[in-house]
Scaffold this motif. Structure first.
Motif, PDB file in Angstrom:
ATOM      1  N   SER A   9       0.842  -1.204   0.000  1.00 34.94           N
ATOM      2  CA  SER A   9       0.000   0.000   0.000  1.00 34.94           C
ATOM      3  C   SER A   9       0.876   1.251   0.000  1.00 34.94           C
ATOM      4  O   SER A   9       1.736   1.417   0.856  1.00 34.94           O
ATOM      5  CB  SER A   9      -0.890   0.011   1.248  1.00 34.94           C
ATOM      6  OG  SER A   9      -1.346   1.327   1.495  1.00 34.94           O
ATOM      7  N   PRO A  10       0.611   2.181  -0.945  1.00 35.02           N
ATOM      8  CA  PRO A  10       1.393   3.426  -0.941  1.00 35.02           C
ATOM      9  C   PRO A  10       1.181   4.249   0.324  1.00 35.02           C
ATOM     10  O   PRO A  10       2.076   4.971   0.767  1.00 35.02           O
ATOM     11  CB  PRO A  10       0.890   4.176  -2.180  1.00 35.02           C
ATOM     12  CG  PRO A  10      -0.424   3.557  -2.521  1.00 35.02           C
ATOM     13  CD  PRO A  10      -0.384   2.137  -2.036  1.00 35.02           C
ATOM     14  N   PHE A  11      -0.024   4.113   0.916  1.00 31.31           N
ATOM     15  CA  PHE A  11      -0.313   4.879   2.131  1.00 31.31           C
ATOM     16  C   PHE A  11       0.489   4.342   3.314  1.00 31.31           C
ATOM     17  O   PHE A  11       0.932   5.098   4.180  1.00 31.31           O
ATOM     18  CB  PHE A  11      -1.811   4.835   2.428  1.00 31.31           C
ATOM     19  CG  PHE A  11      -2.668   5.331   1.297  1.00 31.31           C
ATOM     20  CD1 PHE A  11      -2.670   6.681   0.964  1.00 31.31           C
ATOM     21  CD2 PHE A  11      -3.438   4.466   0.537  1.00 31.31           C
ATOM     22  CE1 PHE A  11      -3.441   7.154  -0.090  1.00 31.31           C
ATOM     23  CE2 PHE A  11      -4.213   4.920  -0.514  1.00 31.31           C
ATOM     24  CZ  PHE A  11      -4.218   6.265  -0.831  1.00 31.31           C
ATOM     25  N   PRO A  33      -6.954  -5.735   5.641  1.00 27.39           N
ATOM     26  CA  PRO A  33      -8.274  -5.136   5.892  1.00 27.39           C
ATOM     27  C   PRO A  33      -9.419  -6.115   5.657  1.00 27.39           C
ATOM     28  O   PRO A  33     -10.501  -5.941   6.192  1.00 27.39           O
ATOM     29  CB  PRO A  33      -8.341  -3.985   4.882  1.00 27.39           C
ATOM     30  CG  PRO A  33      -6.952  -3.750   4.426  1.00 27.39           C
ATOM     31  CD  PRO A  33      -6.193  -5.036   4.600  1.00 27.39           C
ATOM     32  N   ARG A  47     -11.405   0.063   8.742  1.00 30.55           N
ATOM     33  CA  ARG A  47     -10.625  -1.058   8.193  1.00 30.55           C
ATOM     34  C   ARG A  47      -9.655  -0.649   7.095  1.00 30.55           C
ATOM     35  O   ARG A  47      -9.381  -1.434   6.186  1.00 30.55           O
ATOM     36  CB  ARG A  47     -11.540  -2.150   7.630  1.00 30.55           C
ATOM     37  CG  ARG A  47     -12.464  -2.739   8.629  1.00 30.55           C
ATOM     38  CD  ARG A  47     -13.303  -3.821   8.003  1.00 30.55           C
ATOM     39  NE  ARG A  47     -14.222  -4.362   9.000  1.00 30.55           N
ATOM     40  CZ  ARG A  47     -14.681  -5.586   9.011  1.00 30.55           C
ATOM     41  NH1 ARG A  47     -14.333  -6.428   8.059  1.00 30.55           N
ATOM     42  NH2 ARG A  47     -15.493  -5.995   9.953  1.00 30.55           N
ATOM     43  N   LYS A  48      -9.193   0.581   7.128  1.00 33.45           N
ATOM     44  CA  LYS A  48      -8.234   1.023   6.107  1.00 33.45           C
ATOM     45  C   LYS A  48      -6.834   0.919   6.682  1.00 33.45           C
ATOM     46  O   LYS A  48      -6.626   1.155   7.880  1.00 33.45           O
ATOM     47  CB  LYS A  48      -8.496   2.488   5.729  1.00 33.45           C
ATOM     48  CG  LYS A  48      -9.881   2.756   5.199  1.00 33.45           C
ATOM     49  CD  LYS A  48      -9.940   2.619   3.712  1.00 33.45           C
ATOM     50  CE  LYS A  48     -11.289   3.056   3.173  1.00 33.45           C
ATOM     51  NZ  LYS A  48     -11.547   2.555   1.841  1.00 33.45           N
ATOM     52  N   ILE A  49      -5.883   0.621   5.800  1.00 32.25           N
ATOM     53  CA  ILE A  49      -4.483   0.674   6.202  1.00 32.25           C
ATOM     54  C   ILE A  49      -3.856   1.908   5.569  1.00 32.25           C
ATOM     55  O   ILE A  49      -4.240   2.279   4.458  1.00 32.25           O
ATOM     56  CB  ILE A  49      -3.722  -0.622   5.804  1.00 32.25           C
ATOM     57  CG1 ILE A  49      -3.898  -0.930   4.302  1.00 32.25           C
ATOM     58  CG2 ILE A  49      -4.166  -1.790   6.645  1.00 32.25           C
ATOM     59  CD1 ILE A  49      -3.052  -2.095   3.792  1.00 32.25           C
ATOM     60  N   PRO A  50      -2.944   2.581   6.298  1.00 26.31           N
ATOM     61  CA  PRO A  50      -2.342   2.205   7.576  1.00 26.31           C
ATOM     62  C   PRO A  50      -3.173   2.648   8.780  1.00 26.31           C
ATOM     63  O   PRO A  50      -4.068   3.473   8.678  1.00 26.31           O
ATOM     64  CB  PRO A  50      -1.031   3.003   7.561  1.00 26.31           C
ATOM     65  CG  PRO A  50      -1.403   4.278   6.853  1.00 26.31           C
ATOM     66  CD  PRO A  50      -2.384   3.853   5.788  1.00 26.31           C
ATOM     67  N   ASP A  61      -5.399   6.593   8.867  1.00 27.17           N
ATOM     68  CA  ASP A  61      -5.229   7.522   7.737  1.00 27.17           C
ATOM     69  C   ASP A  61      -3.778   8.021   7.674  1.00 27.17           C
ATOM     70  O   ASP A  61      -3.240   8.567   8.640  1.00 27.17           O
ATOM     71  CB  ASP A  61      -6.179   8.727   7.811  1.00 27.17           C
ATOM     72  CG  ASP A  61      -6.138   9.519   6.514  1.00 27.17           C
ATOM     73  OD1 ASP A  61      -6.971   9.250   5.629  1.00 27.17           O
ATOM     74  OD2 ASP A  61      -5.249  10.366   6.370  1.00 27.17           O
ATOM     75  N   SER A  62      -3.192   7.842   6.485  1.00 26.75           N
ATOM     76  CA  SER A  62      -1.767   8.168   6.339  1.00 26.75           C
ATOM     77  C   SER A  62      -1.475   9.653   6.581  1.00 26.75           C
ATOM     78  O   SER A  62      -0.435   9.999   7.151  1.00 26.75           O
ATOM     79  CB  SER A  62      -1.262   7.751   4.951  1.00 26.75           C
ATOM     80  OG  SER A  62      -1.914   8.481   3.931  1.00 26.75           O
ATOM     81  N   THR A  63      -2.386  10.520   6.162  1.00 27.00           N
ATOM     82  CA  THR A  63      -2.136  11.953   6.363  1.00 27.00           C
ATOM     83  C   THR A  63      -2.193  12.299   7.849  1.00 27.00           C
ATOM     84  O   THR A  63      -1.355  13.043   8.365  1.00 27.00           O
ATOM     85  CB  THR A  63      -3.170  12.796   5.573  1.00 27.00           C
ATOM     86  OG1 THR A  63      -3.057  12.434   4.198  1.00 27.00           O
ATOM     87  CG2 THR A  63      -2.920  14.279   5.723  1.00 27.00           C
ATOM     88  N   ASP A  97      -2.702  10.937  -3.312  1.00 32.25           N
ATOM     89  CA  ASP A  97      -3.761  10.210  -2.594  1.00 32.25           C
ATOM     90  C   ASP A  97      -5.071  10.145  -3.378  1.00 32.25           C
ATOM     91  O   ASP A  97      -5.771   9.130  -3.321  1.00 32.25           O
ATOM     92  CB  ASP A  97      -4.043  10.870  -1.235  1.00 32.25           C
ATOM     93  CG  ASP A  97      -2.863  10.743  -0.267  1.00 32.25           C
ATOM     94  OD1 ASP A  97      -1.801  10.237  -0.679  1.00 32.25           O
ATOM     95  OD2 ASP A  97      -3.003  11.164   0.901  1.00 32.25           O
TER      96      ASP A  97
HETATM   97  N1  GSH Z   1      -6.954   8.087   2.820  1.00 36.34           N
HETATM   98  C1  GSH Z   1      -6.453   6.857   3.385  1.00 36.34           C
HETATM   99  C2  GSH Z   1      -6.566   5.752   2.350  1.00 36.34           C
HETATM  100  C3  GSH Z   1      -6.192   4.383   2.904  1.00 36.34           C
HETATM  101  C4  GSH Z   1      -6.619   3.267   1.965  1.00 36.34           C
HETATM  102  O1  GSH Z   1      -7.542   3.416   1.130  1.00 36.34           O
HETATM  103  N2  GSH Z   1      -5.950   2.120   2.115  1.00 36.34           N
HETATM  104  C5  GSH Z   1      -6.329   0.968   1.323  1.00 36.34           C
HETATM  105  C6  GSH Z   1      -5.094   0.154   0.936  1.00 36.34           C
HETATM  106  S1  GSH Z   1      -4.085   1.014  -0.232  1.00 36.34           S
HETATM  107  C7  GSH Z   1      -7.218   0.074   2.139  1.00 36.34           C
HETATM  108  O2  GSH Z   1      -7.068  -0.026   3.339  1.00 36.34           O
HETATM  109  N3  GSH Z   1      -8.138  -0.614   1.469  1.00 36.34           N
HETATM  110  C8  GSH Z   1      -8.967  -1.581   2.112  1.00 36.34           C
HETATM  111  C9  GSH Z   1     -10.401  -1.190   2.166  1.00 36.34           C
HETATM  112  O3  GSH Z   1     -10.769  -0.119   1.646  1.00 36.34           O
HETATM  113  O4  GSH Z   1     -11.169  -1.961   2.725  1.00 36.34           O
HETATM  114  C10 GSH Z   1      -5.001   7.059   3.846  1.00 36.34           C
HETATM  115  O5  GSH Z   1      -4.374   8.027   3.423  1.00 36.34           O
HETATM  116  O6  GSH Z   1      -4.536   6.284   4.692  1.00 36.34           O
END
Ligand code: GSH
Length: 215
Positions: A9-11, A33, A47-50, A61-63, A97
């Protein structure tokens, strides 16, 4: 301090590079996730990474995480102080992003994550549509990439980390800036890749992939 996520994941890569630039030690906790562990869910309600856990403090949230790390350890600053440079750094983080990742994501998902990690068939039409969407974005970045220095000026910033982190993910599927079509971008990306913090993070990432692939 723990950072939950998977390094593709780039984030996730973005926050690891921020921590490494600042010399903040972090523990990588691999988190999926789609099969979330309770500790990860407690830190990432959507459930988003990181996600991050620092003692009893959790954050997703990466930011937001990059902002936390920057406040914890202001040196080196990854947000320039001057108005135009600071806003430009944020602009490139946003491009990474909200513009670059949505265009490149379908390529990575349908040619790598789905078929190789999740056992799902890749949708090649969606991947090709991603390539079409990506082309003008790469051309735009080429117009903005400096012959020397960084995207927001003299100071390396969160904008450089965010864009380079997406390029590192796209490289896994063989797309991204091309040295002939995007020479300034390719040279700028090489400068990012030469930084010790970047090399440390990408080295750890390669080790994780090797371990997972050979497991
Ligand atoms: N805006 C969030 C975006 C994070 C995001 O979308 N991560 C993706 C992986 S690249 C994720 O967790 N996807 C799983 C999902 O949406 O369930 C950030 O900057 O951290």
């Amino acid at each position: 301090m723990k950072i939950f996520g998977f390094p593709l994941s780039p984030f996730v890569r973005k926050v690891h590079v921020v921590a490494a630039e600042k010399g903040i030690a972090v523990e990588t906790v691999l988190a999926n996730p789609m099969a979330p562990e309770p500790e990860f869910l407690a830190a990432s309600p959507f459930r988003k990474i990181p996600a991050l856990q620092d003692g009893d403090f959790t954050l997703a949230d990466s930011t937001a995480i990059a902002t936390y790390l920057d406040a914890l350890q202001p040196d080196p600053p990854l947000l320039p102080a001057a108005a135009k440079a600071r806003a430009t750094a944020i602009w490139f983080e946003e491009v990474a992003d909200t513009i670059l990742t949505p265009a490149g994501g379908p390529i990575v998902f349908n040619r790598l994550v789905g078929p190789k990690f999740l056992g799902l068939p890749g949708d090649e039409d969606a991947a090709r549509a991603g390539e079409v969407a990506l082309a003008p974005i790469l051309d735009y970045i080429e117009t903005a990439a400096p012959a020397q220095g960084w995207l927001a000026g003299d100071q390396f910033s969160i904008g450089d980390i965010a864009i380079a982190s997406v390029f590192a993910t796209l490289r896994y599927v063989g797309v991204g800036p091309d040295a002939v079509r995007h020479p300034n971008t390719a040279a700028w990306f090489a400068r990012v890749e030469a930084r010790p913090a970047w090399q440390a993070v990408l080295g750890r990432e390669a080790a994780i992939f090797k371990e997972r692939v050979s497991a």
